[in-house]
Design a protein around this motif. Structure first.
Motif, short mmCIF file in Angstrom:
data_model
loop_
_atom_site.label_atom_id
_atom_site.label_comp_id
_atom_site.label_asym_id
_atom_site.label_seq_id
_atom_site.Cartn_x
_atom_site.Cartn_y
_atom_site.Cartn_z
N ILE A 9 0.84 -1.21 0.00
CA ILE A 9 0.00 0.00 0.00
C ILE A 9 0.87 1.25 0.00
CG2 ILE A 9 -1.78 1.27 1.26
CD1 ILE A 9 -2.72 -1.40 2.41
N ASN A 10 0.75 2.05 -1.07
CA ASN A 10 1.46 3.33 -1.14
C ASN A 10 0.45 4.47 -1.11
OD1 ASN A 10 4.10 2.26 -1.47
ND2 ASN A 10 3.50 1.71 -3.56
N ASP A 11 0.82 5.57 -0.49
CA ASP A 11 -0.13 6.67 -0.36
C ASP A 11 -0.13 7.58 -1.60
OD1 ASP A 11 -2.04 8.31 0.55
OD2 ASP A 11 -0.87 9.23 2.17
N ASP A 12 -0.42 6.98 -2.74
CA ASP A 12 -0.73 7.83 -3.89
C ASP A 12 -1.97 7.26 -4.56
OD1 ASP A 12 0.04 6.56 -6.75
OD2 ASP A 12 1.44 5.82 -5.20
N LEU A 23 -3.39 3.31 -4.90
CA LEU A 23 -4.50 2.93 -4.02
C LEU A 23 -5.67 2.39 -4.84
CD1 LEU A 23 -4.51 5.81 -1.38
CD2 LEU A 23 -4.03 3.39 -0.96
N LYS A 75 -7.81 -0.60 5.19
CA LYS A 75 -6.76 0.41 5.12
C LYS A 75 -6.80 1.13 3.77
CE LYS A 75 -1.85 0.87 6.20
NZ LYS A 75 -0.59 0.14 6.32
N MET A 121 -7.73 5.13 3.23
CA MET A 121 -6.76 6.03 2.60
C MET A 121 -7.36 6.70 1.36
SD MET A 121 -3.25 3.88 3.21
CE MET A 121 -2.08 5.05 2.52
N GLU A 129 -9.62 9.55 2.30
CA GLU A 129 -8.90 10.74 2.76
C GLU A 129 -8.43 11.64 1.62
OE1 GLU A 129 -6.02 9.12 5.46
OE2 GLU A 129 -7.64 8.53 6.85
N TYR A 130 -8.52 11.15 0.38
CA TYR A 130 -8.19 12.03 -0.76
C TYR A 130 -9.37 12.94 -1.04
CZ TYR A 130 -3.72 10.20 -2.18
OH TYR A 130 -2.40 9.90 -2.23
#
Ligand code: ZN
Length: 456
Positions: free
Chosen positions: A181-184, A188, A224, A228, A231-232
């Motif tokens: 999982i990467n926060d982009d 996602l 998760k 995430m 949250e965008y």
């Protein structure tokens, strides 16, 4: 004298030896050979460890005590013949050990008894999604087999269990191989798609208890990813497909909780073609038990026949709809006749309850735009459905439950009939299931779904 003494010694020694041989012979004759009755008793004792003469099946009553008794009988047999009986006993011990080991695979459940073992195995196989046809074939192969298994059967049972466990391990590996999982946003979205694909592929498996830890792992990951993505800012507003994906994939939907996107589950239960004095009261009882409200689309002719049942529906807080007076196919009626069918029913309902219904439903869902336009000034809303339980067709409790559960949507308007027992029984199963899933029971006027007429 010296020589005589020596000769005496030799004679004594020889005599002793001969005596020993004689004693040995006597012992051999009495202990080494076996009489016919001893042999029969020993064989009977050994046979009692099995259920069949070929010793393929262990006696379900096999026990340590039974084994000890058998050993005692074997000891009475001449020692030269014992090994034959001993090896038969060993066969029994091996079978017992095999079955006991299998028990451990099933976490101590008693499956020594074949009658228990097979349904257990079948149950487990269904849980992990083993092909039904294969399973049936397997059960047929095993039909007629005594309570306990042959070594061959055991081998195949082991193989089955091993396969089930291997299959599960394989699925577990798959879930652990989901992308990091990467926060982009792009990765996602890809992760969300991967979760959805996984859930799809393994849907049959994930429902079952055996796969609970796989499901837990997936939930953790999906939640998760869902959180995430939420949250965008505005991401989901601009990606309705992604929002749908999140809502319709349970593990991803966990991430929507407490957000503006949280799924709002609604269901409307509707029952046509009543009232009557057999199934309507039972349905009311079941719904009261769970504290939920449903909607009854009534036929005027039956309202006139059962005015008190009609009143009970209203008194207990349920919703009423108009389903015409005689349930004719509206295609066959003139405009005037259509209106009369609805008006007569409204009059009957008003007479029985003092209120007029706010909804109507076309019989067979047929009549289309023509009937809808004819009724435009009636003050009633046309209500159809997006989920046909097919209760009128199957009249089978389990099939109704299955149909509803398979077709369930976020907003489900369900068509049913208070004309058969299977519907009553199915409702008793469905309501708690839907409640557990978080469904809110609403009137068809409040549900977030609208279908006023079927296109014709
Ligand atoms: Zn009907």
């Amino acid at each position: 004298m010296q020589t005589n003494k020596r000769i005496n010694g030799i004679i004594i020694g020889l005599a002793g030896l001969i005596l020993l041989i004689l004693v040995g012979l006597v012992f051999y004759m009495f202990q080494g050979t076996t009489s016919a009755s001893q042999a029969a008793q020993a064989q009977a004792a050994v046979d009692s460890l099995f259920t069949d003469e070929s010793h393929n099946y262990l006696n379900p009553e096999y026990s340590k005590e039974k084994l000890a008794t058998t050993q005692k009988q074997i000891k009475k047999v001449g020692f030269l013949d014992r090994s034959n009986y001993q090896s038969q006993v060993q066969q029994a011990e091996k079978l017992y050990q095999g079955l006991s080991d299998l028990d451990q695979v099933f976490e101590g459940n008693q499956i020594k008894d074949r009658g228990v073992a097979i349904p257990k195995l079948a149950d487990l196989a269904v849980k992990v999604g083993v092909d039904q046809a294969l399973l049936e074939q397997q059960s047929q192969n095993l039909e007629g087999i005594a309570q306990t298994g042959t070594g061959q059967d055991l081998k195949s049972l082991y193989q089955d269990v091993t396969n089930l466990i291997d299959a599960k391990a394989g699925v577990m590996e798959q879930v652990k191989a989901l992308p990091e999982i990467n926060d982009d946003f792009d990765s996602l979205s890809q992760a969300a798609q991967a979760v959805a694909n996984f859930s799809d592929t393994y849907a049959n498996y994930l429902k079952q208890g055996l796969y609970k830890d796989v499901q837990d792992q997936l939930n953790q990951y999906g939640q998760k990813v869902g959180q995430m993505i939420v949250e965008y800012p505005t991401a989901l507003d601009q990606n309705p497909n992604l929002l749908d994906l999140l809502k319709n994939t349970p593990s991803l939907a966990l991430g929507l909780k407490d957000s503006q996107y949280e799924k709002h589950l609604q269901v409307s239960l509707t029952f046509d073609d009543g009232p009557n004095d057999e199934f309507t009261p039972q349905l009311l009882d079941v719904m009261n038990k769970y504290g939920v409200k449903g909607t009854f689309f009534l036929m005027g002719a039956y309202v006139d026949e059962y005015p008190e049942m009609t009143k009970r529906i209203v008194d207990e807080g349920h919703y009423l709809g108009n389903h015409t007076y005689n349930h004719f196919d509206l295609h066959d009626l003139t405009d005037e006749e259509v209106k009369t069918q609805f008006e007569w029913t409204n009059m009957a309902i008003e007479e029985a309850t003092g209120t007029r219904p706010k909804m109507y439903r076309m019989p067979f869902g047929g009549g289309g735009e023509r009937v809808y336009n004819l009724m435009a000034d009636s003050g009633m809303e046309s209500i159809l459905w997006n989920l046909d339980s097919l209760d009128w067709k199957t009249q089978d409790r389990d099939m109704i439950v299955e149909e509803v559960m398979n077709d369930l949507q976020e907003h489900s308007l369900i068509l049913m009939h208070d004309t058969n027992q299977a519907t009553v029984d199915a409702i008793d199963i469905l309501i708690p299931k839907l409640q557990e899933m978080g469904y809110e029971f609403v009137s068809p006027l409040d549900i977030d779904f609208e279908l006023r007429y079927f296109p014709e």
